[in-house]
Write an enzyme that holds these catalytic residues in place. Sequence first.
Site, PDB file in Angstrom:
ATOM      1  N   SER A  68     -29.219 -88.719  30.080  1.00  0.00           N
ATOM      2  CA  SER A  68     -28.252 -89.009  29.027  1.00  0.00           C
ATOM      3  C   SER A  68     -26.845 -88.603  29.462  1.00  0.00           C
ATOM      4  CB  SER A  68     -28.674 -88.311  27.733  1.00  0.00           C
ATOM      5  OG  SER A  68     -27.894 -88.738  26.645  1.00  0.00           O
TER       6      SER A  68
ATOM      7  N   ASP B  18     -22.401 -93.457  26.105  1.00  0.00           N
ATOM      8  CA  ASP B  18     -22.797 -92.490  27.126  1.00  0.00           C
ATOM      9  C   ASP B  18     -23.563 -93.211  28.237  1.00  0.00           C
ATOM     10  OD1 ASP B  18     -25.194 -92.947  25.802  1.00  0.00           O
ATOM     11  OD2 ASP B  18     -25.787 -90.845  25.762  1.00  0.00           O
TER      12      ASP B  18
ATOM     13  N   ASP C 126     -26.592 -93.588  29.382  1.00  0.00           N
ATOM     14  CA  ASP C 126     -27.800 -94.390  29.147  1.00  0.00           C
ATOM     15  C   ASP C 126     -27.686 -95.251  27.894  1.00  0.00           C
ATOM     16  OD1 ASP C 126     -28.080 -92.167  27.424  1.00  0.00           O
ATOM     17  OD2 ASP C 126     -30.245 -92.412  27.372  1.00  0.00           O
TER      18      ASP C 126
ATOM     19  N   ASP D 170     -27.346 -94.794  24.645  1.00  0.00           N
ATOM     20  CA  ASP D 170     -27.980 -94.585  23.344  1.00  0.00           C
ATOM     21  C   ASP D 170     -27.045 -93.909  22.351  1.00  0.00           C
ATOM     22  OD1 ASP D 170     -28.053 -92.024  24.413  1.00  0.00           O
ATOM     23  OD2 ASP D 170     -30.196 -91.728  24.118  1.00  0.00           O
TER      24      ASP D 170
END
Length: 581
Positions: free
Chosen positions: A146, A303, A305, A307
């Site tokens: 993340s 961000d 990734d 999400d």
Amino acid sequence: MNWKCSYDSWVNFEALDNEMKLLLNEMQDDEKNIEDAFYKNLEFGTGGMRGEIGAGTNRMNLYTVRKATLGLAHYLQSMGDEAKRRGVAIAYDSRFKSPEFALEAAKTLATEGIKAYLFDELRPTPELSFAVRELNAYAGIVITASHNPPEYNGYKVYGPDGAQLPPATADVVIEFVNAIENELAILVKDEETLKAQGLIEIVGEEIDTAYNDKLLTVPENRDLGEEVDVTVVFSPLHGTANKSVRRALQDLGYDKVHVVKEQELPDPNFSTVQSPNPEEHAAFEMAIELGNEVSADLLIATDPDADRLGIAVKNKDGQYVVLTGNQTGALILDYLLKEKKAKGTLPSNGVVLKTIVTSEIGRRIAKEYGLGTVDVLTGFKFIAEKINEYEDSGKHTFLFGYEESYGYLIKDFARDKDAIQAAVLAVEVCAHYKKQGMALYEGLLTIFEKYGYYLEGLQSLTLKGIEGAGQIQGILNQFREAPPKQIAGKAVTMQEDYQSGVKLTVGTNKEEVIDLPKSNVIKYFLEDGTWVCLRPSGTEPKIKFYFGIQSETMEEAELKLKRVMNAFMENIHGMIIVLNE
């Protein structure tokens, strides 16, 4: 086996790959580093695992990835031939070693006779969630840490519904992982052999197109992009959202999207930001510069990734301000419910899902429309679990799920927080207000004026290693052994301990059962409606402190929040001094 013996077993392993040999050689004279790398196995918890990349049992490397994946493979084998046949979808982000770890996971599964669908290049985490459902896979893996610093990577597991594994299932998988004693002994076949056997299949554009088709169903008013001239600045913060966000917005008619060029391409060093996290205001510096150049109505950032979504808008003084996750959630929720009601599509059994540390303004907005709000533990898997429950029972219709940490879900074709969905709707909300001659910030103020000025804050302490883990637990133990009677001069009226599962009303000592899974979290409610929550992070060596207040004006709210946070954190720092003595 103690850490010294574990280190020796790695050093003496003849088949160890050259990179690991080099890393072990570099740390041979650093006993503290060796201890930290080998004192435990990298924990595979309910959210998967996350850690620094490097050599050792407590690090992310191809051997610990093989171990986690073999444990998952044994779980899938225990579920029967259908689980093996349906297989596992695998995606990865822009971090160091992400492609290598994803391939290693695919090879480990395929060696065990389990089909692996491996994306051809990096993809957003929510697209992996969608792909599990689209491919009818039995599980999913995404390699990501993340928004952690560049030296980290991680491994998350998804179930057949496209959601992160719920606790009960995760516990079973964890048992299979922990039963594997020697990660060095795991052998995998070569990639080309497994592809030739049809056990590794590369996927890509066909999933992208199917996912984008679903994204185009997110807007409440598909024509706004053609009707309103909205200027957007977008930064993927060197991550995975670039193609998905731009494609969806273009298809919806939003053609004035300016991408921050310095942050457009994947970069595992995240070299233009101190932290690739849209929660951090500093991550918007370049977007703000570009926003001023092009007079943008809205700045959005995702961000690595993809999400989490952060947005920035111009305030009354014409300066860009980064909204909190709670504020963005309030804007999206209010717009969704208002538009559905106007069109007659608002279901009477609709429900809003939020976490226990998310603002109470969401509950207030939902109530205005005659809808209920359900709280769940922190972690989007708990929101997904409720979506599945209501889908099966028909009790409620899911309308919106969110958490204060910039995670939102509008449509349940994904079952994890989805920054691409949120980006699409945030731009639409901006267009909605602009059509009325209002800036998005003005829209937020109208919500506050109607429902009250809700403000929230977050403080965290990073406490690494064995000593840090002990300090974090020590803080929580002290609060349980000697609960505070007041915080910042206001009496504590209620305490919720999610570990014991008990809600205590202080004045009457009345106890109620908290109908949620057990979790090492404590929350306090004060006489003026303020709340404070303590929660250790499940993925980082941190303990987090959440604060929520409500006042009649923004100025009062800001002063009140500052006072509560300062008083509480002063007490925490005093506790740490005592724990260190």
